[in-house]
Every structure is written in structure tokens, then in C-alpha cells.
Design a protein around this motif. Structure first.
Motif, PDB file in Angstrom:
ATOM      1  N   VAL A   1     -33.262  38.284  28.920  1.00  0.00           N
ATOM      2  CA  VAL A   1     -32.837  38.417  30.323  1.00  0.00           C
ATOM      3  C   VAL A   1     -32.729  39.895  30.704  1.00  0.00           C
ATOM      4  CG1 VAL A   1     -30.998  37.931  31.982  1.00  0.00           C
ATOM      5  CG2 VAL A   1     -31.603  36.221  30.245  1.00  0.00           C
ATOM      6  N   LEU A   2     -32.141  40.690  29.818  1.00  0.00           N
ATOM      7  CA  LEU A   2     -32.010  42.133  30.062  1.00  0.00           C
ATOM      8  C   LEU A   2     -33.376  42.788  30.176  1.00  0.00           C
ATOM      9  CD1 LEU A   2     -30.279  44.721  30.219  1.00  0.00           C
ATOM     10  CD2 LEU A   2     -30.283  44.773  27.716  1.00  0.00           C
ATOM     11  N   ALA A   3     -34.278  42.446  29.253  1.00  0.00           N
ATOM     12  CA  ALA A   3     -35.631  43.021  29.270  1.00  0.00           C
ATOM     13  C   ALA A   3     -36.371  42.654  30.552  1.00  0.00           C
ATOM     14  CB  ALA A   3     -36.415  42.540  28.046  1.00  0.00           C
ATOM     15  N   THR A   4     -36.175  41.433  31.030  1.00  0.00           N
ATOM     16  CA  THR A   4     -36.826  40.989  32.268  1.00  0.00           C
ATOM     17  C   THR A   4     -36.334  41.802  33.462  1.00  0.00           C
ATOM     18  OG1 THR A   4     -37.037  38.743  31.378  1.00  0.00           O
ATOM     19  CG2 THR A   4     -37.254  39.012  33.762  1.00  0.00           C
ATOM     20  N   SER A   5     -35.029  42.013  33.535  1.00  0.00           N
ATOM     21  CA  SER A   5     -34.474  42.788  34.653  1.00  0.00           C
ATOM     22  C   SER A   5     -34.965  44.231  34.615  1.00  0.00           C
ATOM     23  CB  SER A   5     -32.947  42.741  34.629  1.00  0.00           C
ATOM     24  OG  SER A   5     -32.423  43.389  33.479  1.00  0.00           O
TER      25      SER A   5
ATOM     26  N   THR B   1     -25.510  33.335  16.818  1.00  0.00           N
ATOM     27  CA  THR B   1     -25.229  34.654  17.411  1.00  0.00           C
ATOM     28  C   THR B   1     -26.523  35.416  17.643  1.00  0.00           C
ATOM     29  OG1 THR B   1     -23.116  34.721  16.241  1.00  0.00           O
ATOM     30  CG2 THR B   1     -23.940  36.805  17.134  1.00  0.00           C
ATOM     31  N   TYR B   2     -27.432  35.353  16.659  1.00  0.00           N
ATOM     32  CA  TYR B   2     -28.719  36.036  16.801  1.00  0.00           C
ATOM     33  C   TYR B   2     -29.593  35.383  17.871  1.00  0.00           C
ATOM     34  CZ  TYR B   2     -27.641  38.684  12.562  1.00  0.00           C
ATOM     35  OH  TYR B   2     -27.066  39.524  11.631  1.00  0.00           O
ATOM     36  N   ILE B   3     -29.452  34.056  18.029  1.00  0.00           N
ATOM     37  CA  ILE B   3     -30.172  33.381  19.116  1.00  0.00           C
ATOM     38  C   ILE B   3     -29.681  33.897  20.468  1.00  0.00           C
ATOM     39  CG2 ILE B   3     -30.501  31.180  20.298  1.00  0.00           C
ATOM     40  CD1 ILE B   3     -32.202  31.386  17.830  1.00  0.00           C
ATOM     41  N   ALA B   4     -28.353  34.006  20.607  1.00  0.00           N
ATOM     42  CA  ALA B   4     -27.773  34.546  21.843  1.00  0.00           C
ATOM     43  C   ALA B   4     -28.209  35.995  22.048  1.00  0.00           C
ATOM     44  CB  ALA B   4     -26.247  34.453  21.791  1.00  0.00           C
ATOM     45  N   PHE B   5     -28.275  36.742  20.966  1.00  0.00           N
ATOM     46  CA  PHE B   5     -28.741  38.129  20.979  1.00  0.00           C
ATOM     47  C   PHE B   5     -30.135  38.215  21.592  1.00  0.00           C
ATOM     48  CE2 PHE B   5     -30.606  41.617  18.175  1.00  0.00           C
ATOM     49  CZ  PHE B   5     -30.057  42.660  18.894  1.00  0.00           C
ATOM     50  N   PHE B   6     -31.023  37.290  21.179  1.00  0.00           N
ATOM     51  CA  PHE B   6     -32.388  37.272  21.712  1.00  0.00           C
ATOM     52  C   PHE B   6     -32.426  36.812  23.159  1.00  0.00           C
ATOM     53  CE2 PHE B   6     -36.128  34.634  22.657  1.00  0.00           C
ATOM     54  CZ  PHE B   6     -37.095  35.631  22.676  1.00  0.00           C
TER      55      PHE B   6
ATOM     56  N   THR C   1     -38.642  48.037  25.710  1.00  0.00           N
ATOM     57  CA  THR C   1     -37.886  46.786  25.826  1.00  0.00           C
ATOM     58  C   THR C   1     -38.613  45.654  25.109  1.00  0.00           C
ATOM     59  OG1 THR C   1     -38.914  46.285  27.978  1.00  0.00           O
ATOM     60  CG2 THR C   1     -36.823  47.444  28.000  1.00  0.00           C
ATOM     61  N   LEU C   2     -39.942  45.666  25.135  1.00  0.00           N
ATOM     62  CA  LEU C   2     -40.722  44.645  24.417  1.00  0.00           C
ATOM     63  C   LEU C   2     -40.501  44.753  22.915  1.00  0.00           C
ATOM     64  CD1 LEU C   2     -42.835  42.397  24.281  1.00  0.00           C
ATOM     65  CD2 LEU C   2     -44.619  44.177  24.302  1.00  0.00           C
TER      66      LEU C   2
END
Length: 446
Positions: free
Chosen positions: A418-422, A408-413, A21-22
Motif C-alpha cells: 500500500v505504501l509503495a503504491t501511494s 507479522t511478515y505478511i502484514a509487513f508486505f 520501493t519495488l
């Protein structure tokens, strides 16, 4: 029955999941900030690091789950615990060598297997040892195999076969023939994914049968039909990725039909199982149950996308865009990772003696699924924009198209973060229990 090595497989898998995920998060940041880490690990290295690590998470967690279920839940004595330890040692050492290969630019391989080809030899050796241990154990102790034993055995055999097939390009007669080379490459990788799906889907059926405490779930006509459908998909489902290559039309039509029906049947199996559960059975295995429900949801979402992008007229526009990446992410994270997390939460309930209740991780669970859904949607949007640019915006340069996707790429990150944190919180929660279980077993054997 004690099996420390099975726990080590699972512990290693969770650390690999966090690392994967990192790498994915860093790669997503490089889309909006191209110079980020460019001198140290550019995107052309970060991507295979992410891909290889995520595949390793799937393989290690599936392998560890199978070893655990055989020895700790089924109480079968492994043919050889030494082979199991050697298997783990080979995978760990080879994993380190793969990272060294990728970081130092030794990327003579292709696609999912970008590392130097020589490292596939120990990987194959590890799978051979796994196969020997698995079949020697099951054949000795089990008659009238439930479906999950068939699926795990099939997955092991076909992974070995398709790993070998993936390197046919090293033979000059394949490498110098573009059509033959392209078809074999996509066939081997598509079937390789189908092979690990056999392991993962087998684990899903195993966990469902144990939660219900009813092995008949794994012996009915429906699940065996699902097995043969999955086997057909493993052999043929790859072909709908090769519309741009001149192959016989019937191969494409057959593969299209097979790949869709497998997911439809999986949805039906999980849905029927869900309806059959009592409230107590759901509560007693709350986290495993919830992640199996998440997998069911993502099977449905990915089925819709797969149906659309497998239509030749649509595939022409989507192939090579972020829509393909979205489909891959939905499958890898939404389906495979959800099933494997369900498996790990079920295993934790066995080694801990009590379940991790859903209420403790309720917010994390919903953040995982909602952030993945937005992350998935952002990729679809980026893919649609790129497809529109490729075919309809003839006067717009690639750099201008990329600049238009900056937000869009900012939202992607952001949603990737958030996904990686969960995912990290879930992994750490599981690691705490598994570390304690490993120490307990290690102490009791002294």
C-alpha cells in the motif's frame, strides 16, 4: 534561467524512487516467502539493491533541487553548466555499474556501500564537481549567505570527507584492529547520513522561506543555532550506535544529547513556521505544505523512538532487530522523503505555473502516511518479538521464532505494498509535469 540538467536530476530521482520501493517490496515479500526469487536475486542481494537505490533517491533529488533553486529560483548563473552535465553523467553511469556489481555478487563493500569499492572513485569525482560548481557559483553571486546555503555547502564537503573515511577499512592497520575498524565504520556511515541530512534539512528551510516569501526565516539566530547543532550531530551523533564497543563514556553521553536536541529544534522551527503562515500561503503551496507537516509528524515519532533506543539498557535489547529498521524507515521515508516530496511539489509549482492542489491527491497523501505508520508499527512489533527471543526464550530455535512472525511478515508486505503504491502515484504525478517542463525547455533551446 534555463536548466534542463537540473530537471533531469529530478526526473532520474523519481524513477529511482519507484525502483527503490519495488526492491523494498520484493525484499519484504522474501521475509514471508524465503524461496521467492531466491535463485535470481536472493535477500542478501535484494537488501543492498533496495538500500543503495533509496540512498540514490535522496542524493539525486537533493542535488537536483539545489541545482534548480540556484539557477531557476535564485536566478544565479552556474559557474559551469558543463560540469553539471558531467556530474549527472557520472552519477548515471556509476549507478548502472553499481547495479551490475550487486546483481553479479561483486559486493566487497560494507553496509550502505556494499558494491565493489572501486566504484566510489567516480562517485567522489561527481561530488568534487558538484562542490566546485556550487561554491564557485555562490561565492561569486551571494553575500551574507542565508542558512540553507551554509547547510548545502557543509553537506557537500562532509559527504566527500566521510565517503573517504568509510573506506579506511581497506588499509590493513584499520581492518585488522576490530575495535578501531568497528568505530570508524559506524562513525563514517552515521556522519554520512548526517551529511545528507544537511542537504535535506537545508532544502526544508529553503522551501519554508519561499512559501512564506520571507528570507529572514533563514537568517535568524534560531536557524543558525540549528545549523551548528546539526553540524555537531554530524560529527558526534554516530557514537550512540556503538555502545557495545569500548569507547570513552563522555563521547556516548555527548552524542546522545546532541542527536536528540537537533530534532527537537527542527520540530520547533517547522511548528513556528506553520503558525506564521496565512491561509492563502498554505493554499497556494498546499502539497509542499502538507508534506512538510508530514515530515514534522515523523520527526516527532522518530524522536520518541530514538530517545528510547539510545538509552544503553534498551539499546542492548533493540540493537540488530527490526526496531532499528523501523527507526531507519521512519527517518528515510517519513522525514527525508516527505521533505524531498515537498521540495518537488514546490518545484512543480514553479515549472508548471500552477500548484497541484491538495484535493487532487488528498487520499494518496493520507494513504502514504497511514500505511507508513502501520508499516512502522509492524516493524516495531517484529523487533520486540526478536529481542524477547534473543534474551528470554532460550529454548526456542530461530526457525520457530521466525515461524511465529509469519503473519507479522505478511502484514509487513501488505502495508508495504500500500505504501509503495501511494509513493508510485505521487512520483508519477510529479514525473508527468517534469517531463513536460523538460520537453518545453529542450524545444525552446533548439
Amino acid at each position: 534561467m534555463k536548466n534542463k540538467t537540473a530537471l533531469l536530476f529530478l526526473i532520474a530521482a523519481l524513477y529511482v524512487l519507484i525502483l527503490g520501493t519495488l526492491f523494498g517490496l520484493l525484499a519484504s515479500l522474501q521475509y514471508s516467502l524465503p524461496d521467492f526469487l531466491k535463485e535470481l536475486i536472493p535477500l542478501n542481494k535484494m537488501r543492498p539493491l533496495h538500500t543503495t537505490t533509496v540512498i540514490s533517491w535522496i542524493i539525486l533529488s537533493a542535488t537536483g533541487s539545489i541545482y534548480f533553486y540556484i539557477s531557476k529560483v535564485e536566478h544565479l548563473s552556474l559557474f559551469s553548466f558543463k560540469l553539471q552535465k558531467v556530474h549527472l553523467g557520472i552519477f548515471m553511469l556509476t549507478g548502472i555499474a553499481i547495479y551490475v556489481s550487486l546483481v553479479f555478487g561483486k559486493m566487497e563493500g560494507r553496509e550502505y556501500l556494499a558494491f565493489t569499492p572501486i566504484l566510489t572513485i567516480p562517485i567522489l569525482l561527481g561530488w568534487f564537481l558538484f562542490g566546485i560548481n556550487y561554491f564557485k557559483t555562490i561565492r561569486k553571486h551571494v553575500v551574507n549567505w542565508p542558512i540553507y546555503f551554509w547547510m548545502w555547502g557543509t553537506g557537500i564537503v562532509f559527504i566527500i570527507y566521510h565517503l573517504c573515511e568509510a573506506y579506511l577499512w581497506l588499509i590493513p592497520s584499520f581492518r585488522t584492529h576490530f575495535i578501531k575498524d568497528t568505530i570508524v565504520q559506524w562513525k563514517s556511515y552515521g556522519s554520512f547520513v548526517g551529511s545528507w541530512n544537511m542537504l535535506v534539512y537545508g532544502i526544508a528551510i529553503y522551501v519554508m522561506s519561499k512559501i512564506k516569501n520571507d528570507v529572514s526565516l533563514a537568517r535568524g539566530k534560531k536557524v543558525f543555532f540549528f545549523y551548528f547543532l546539526g553540524l555537531s550531530n554530524l560529527m558526534l551523533g554516530w557514537a550512540h550506535h556503538t555502545y557495545f564497543v569500548p569507547t570513552l563514556p563522555w563521547i556516548r553521553y555527548l552524542s546522545y544529547g546532541v542527536s536528540m536536541t537537533e530534532w527537537i529544534l527542527l520540530i520547533h522551527i517547522i511548528y513556528s513556521w506553520k503558525k506564521s503562515l496565512t491561509k492563502k500561503e498554505k493554499q497556494d503551496n498546499s502539497m509542499a505544505y502538507k508534506f512538510l507537516m508530514a515530515a514534522d509528524f515523523w520527526v516527532f515519532i522518530n524522536l520518541i523512538i530514538a530517545l528510547l533506543i539510545s538509552i544503553p539498557a534498551i539499546n542492548l535489547f533493540t540493537h540488530g532487530t527490526h526496531i532499528t529498521v523501523a527507526h531507519s524507515m521512519g527517518t528515510t521515508i517519513g522525514i527525508n522523503t516527505s521533505i524531498l516530496l515537498a521540495s518537488l511539489f514546490f518545484i512543480v509549482s514553479k515549472v508548471k505555473g500552477e500548484v497541484i492542489m491538495f484535493q487532487k491527491l488528498k487520499k494518496v497523501y493520507y494513504v502514504f502516511n497511514s500505511s507508513l505508520l502501520v508499516f512502522f508499527s509492524v516493524l516495531l512489533f517484529a523487533g520486540a518479538k526478536k529481542a524477547n527471543w534473543m534474551f528470554f526464550e532460550k529454548n526456542t530455535s530461530f526457525s520457530m521464532m521466525q515461524d511465529s512472525l509469519y503473519l507479522t511478515y505478511i502484514a509487513f508486505f501488505v502495508f508495504g505494498l500500500v505504501l509503495a503504491t501511494s509513493i508510485t502515484i505521487l512520483a508519477i504525478t510529479l514525473l508527468k509535469v517534469l517531463h513536460k517542463a523538460y520537453k518545453k525547455e529542450a524545444t525552446s533551446t533548439l
